[in-house]
Design a protein around this motif. Structure first.
Motif, PDB file in Angstrom:
ATOM      1  N   TYR A   1      -2.897  -1.003  -2.122  1.00 21.13           N
ATOM      2  CA  TYR A   1      -2.207  -0.776  -3.388  1.00 21.13           C
ATOM      3  C   TYR A   1      -1.258   0.416  -3.245  1.00 21.13           C
ATOM      4  O   TYR A   1      -1.439   1.474  -3.816  1.00 21.13           O
ATOM      5  N   GLY A   2      -0.209   0.214  -2.438  1.00 18.70           N
ATOM      6  CA  GLY A   2       0.729   1.308  -2.210  1.00 18.70           C
ATOM      7  C   GLY A   2       0.110   2.389  -1.353  1.00 18.70           C
ATOM      8  O   GLY A   2      -0.843   2.157  -0.602  1.00 18.70           O
ATOM      9  N   GLY A   3       0.658   3.621  -1.447  1.00 20.15           N
ATOM     10  CA  GLY A   3       0.146   4.667  -0.579  1.00 20.15           C
ATOM     11  C   GLY A   3       0.397   6.072  -1.067  1.00 20.15           C
ATOM     12  O   GLY A   3       0.766   6.293  -2.232  1.00 20.15           O
ATOM     13  N   TYR A   4       0.198   7.002  -0.163  1.00 19.21           N
ATOM     14  CA  TYR A   4       0.352   8.432  -0.449  1.00 19.21           C
ATOM     15  C   TYR A   4       0.662   9.116   0.882  1.00 19.21           C
ATOM     16  O   TYR A   4       0.556   8.511   1.964  1.00 19.21           O
ATOM     17  N   PHE A   5       1.056  10.380   0.832  1.00 19.79           N
ATOM     18  CA  PHE A   5       1.365  11.117   2.055  1.00 19.79           C
ATOM     19  C   PHE A   5       0.091  11.710   2.647  1.00 19.79           C
ATOM     20  O   PHE A   5      -0.673  12.381   1.945  1.00 19.79           O
ATOM     21  N   ASP A   6      -0.114  11.453   3.951  1.00 16.60           N
ATOM     22  CA  ASP A   6      -1.316  11.979   4.597  1.00 16.60           C
ATOM     23  C   ASP A   6      -1.030  13.219   5.437  1.00 16.60           C
ATOM     24  O   ASP A   6      -1.926  13.791   6.041  1.00 16.60           O
ATOM     25  N   TYR A   7       0.258  13.633   5.497  1.00 11.11           N
ATOM     26  CA  TYR A   7       0.645  14.818   6.271  1.00 11.11           C
ATOM     27  C   TYR A   7       0.117  14.735   7.689  1.00 11.11           C
ATOM     28  O   TYR A   7      -0.411  15.689   8.247  1.00 11.11           O
ATOM     29  N   ASN A   8       0.299  13.562   8.260  1.00 10.85           N
ATOM     30  CA  ASN A   8      -0.086  13.270   9.623  1.00 10.85           C
ATOM     31  C   ASN A   8       0.545  14.304  10.561  1.00 10.85           C
ATOM     32  O   ASN A   8       1.747  14.495  10.543  1.00 10.85           O
ATOM     33  N   ILE A   9      -0.262  14.969  11.389  1.00 10.67           N
ATOM     34  CA  ILE A   9       0.281  16.010  12.265  1.00 10.67           C
ATOM     35  C   ILE A   9       1.214  15.439  13.322  1.00 10.67           C
ATOM     36  O   ILE A   9       1.983  16.163  13.938  1.00 10.67           O
ATOM     37  N   LYS A  10       1.162  14.141  13.524  1.00 10.15           N
ATOM     38  CA  LYS A  10       2.029  13.504  14.511  1.00 10.15           C
ATOM     39  C   LYS A  10       3.399  13.194  13.921  1.00 10.15           C
ATOM     40  O   LYS A  10       4.383  13.050  14.646  1.00 10.15           O
TER      41      LYS A  10
END
Length: 350
Positions: free
Chosen positions: A138-147
């Motif tokens: 159901y859509g998403g959000y920012f996970d601030y992935n370090i990569k």
């Protein structure tokens, strides 16, 4: 009266997936929608124009590679209807009355400043249909992935009170987006991006920072084909994604741009070519990007800190664990390939 909605489908080297996607649209909405398809320099020998002719699509073929971002932008600009539905070329629509629902949604007052993401569920070669075993997103959000900065993670929780109630998310995800064309143009669409990467983050950030909304609408159920890296139709490289992240930061949050540039340089310190190539590509268009920045800053109503707080609240809501992600992907940066002087294509196309 003519049709009210255009389905926009850019692609490259998708083979018969494009025909299956278009057929899915026609099977569920008939000829009450326009369909615009863009063949973005396919080189797989498949005769797309002939195979799509029975479905009455507006067929375009680009002479130079646009990529998924500008390809979508091109298709939207060909639309003569007030509403558009951006759809990947390896998708299915499972909701039979989706068009009526989409029109009702986009005619609402809320839709004047909202981008909607539909319910998305993966399918595979073995299950070319809705399968209860597959995760619903159901859509998403920012996970601030370090990569990778501005990466969007799946939200797998339905926060709607019922199927017809859109609910707030942070970012669209899944390549199944409904939006009024006038609102898309007001935001500036995908202008400034190139090739592949971060389109969903870019338009989502612009909608929220301009005082608008990003929502999931679970009333329309779509499918998105999951493909292993060995079956991707074309390659995309790390620098393309980083370039689009630079564009996103420069246009949407220039106050953070210099700090983020230092972050990118640090992220790719062991493979400096990613940072250098992205930066060179970025500064090649700096005059045009500055114009786009000035245009967006005129409609910007809140700063990026507001988005950060909203995203943090959503992370808590879904139970996101940043430390677990950090441990999982530690040291998985793109590797350098001397033969082509570029980082390996590590970002999945979907």
């Amino acid at each position: 009266m003519g049709n009210l909605l255009t389905v926009c489908i850019p692609f490259k080297n998708e083979g018969d997936e494009v025909t299956k996607t278009v057929k899915s649209v026609r099977d569920t909405a008939g000829y009450n929608v326009d369909i615009v398809v863009l063949d973005d320099v396919s080189d797989d020998g498949y005769d797309y124009e002939t195979n799509l002719k029975p479905y009455n699509v507006k067929f375009f073929k680009s002479e130079t590679r646009m990529g998924s971002s500008l390809g979508k932008e091109f298709c939207v600009q060909q639309a003569t209807t007030p509403y558009v539905f951006l759809l990947d070329a390896h998708s299915r629509i499972y909701t039979k009355d989706w068009l009526d629902k989409a029109i009702k949604l986009l005619e609402s007052e809320e839709a004047k400043n909202t981008i909607y993401c539909c319910l998305c569920q993966y399918f595979t070669d073995d299950t070319d249909h809705m399968d209860p075993k597959h995760v619903k997103a159901y859509g998403g959000y920012f996970d601030y992935n370090i990569k990778s900065l501005f990466s969007v993670a799946w939200n797998t929780k339905n926060f709607a009170s019922d199927l017809e109630s859109p609910f707030d998310i942070i970012a669209i995800l899944g390549a199944n987006y409904l939006v009024r064309k006038d609102y898309w143009d007001y935001l500036g669409g995908y202008k400034g991006l190139k090739l592949y990467g971060r389109e969903e983050a870019f338009i989502s950030i612009k909608s929220i920072l301009s005082g608008g909304n990003v929502k999931c609408y679970p009333g329309i159920h779509t499918g998105h084909k999951a493909r292993p890296s060995s079956k991707q139709p074309y390659l995309c490289y790390a620098y393309e994604v980083v370039h689009n992240e630079m564009v996103t930061a420069y246009i949407c949050c220039p106050e953070k741009f210099e700090r983020l540039m230092k972050c990118w340089r640090s992220l790719y310190r062991t493979n400096e070519s990613v940072y250098i190539m992205a930066k060179d590509e970025f500064y090649r268009d700096i005059d045009k990007l500055t114009e786009l920045q000035e245009e967006f800053q005129k409609i910007k109503k809140v700063d990026y800190n507001y988005l950060d707080l909203r995203n943090a609240d959503f992370q808590r809501k879904v139970g996101f664990n940043y430390n677990a992600l950090k441990d999982k992907i530690k040291g998985t940066y793109p590797k350098y390939i001397p033969e082509i002087n570029i980082a390996e294509p590590t970002f999945p196309i979907g």
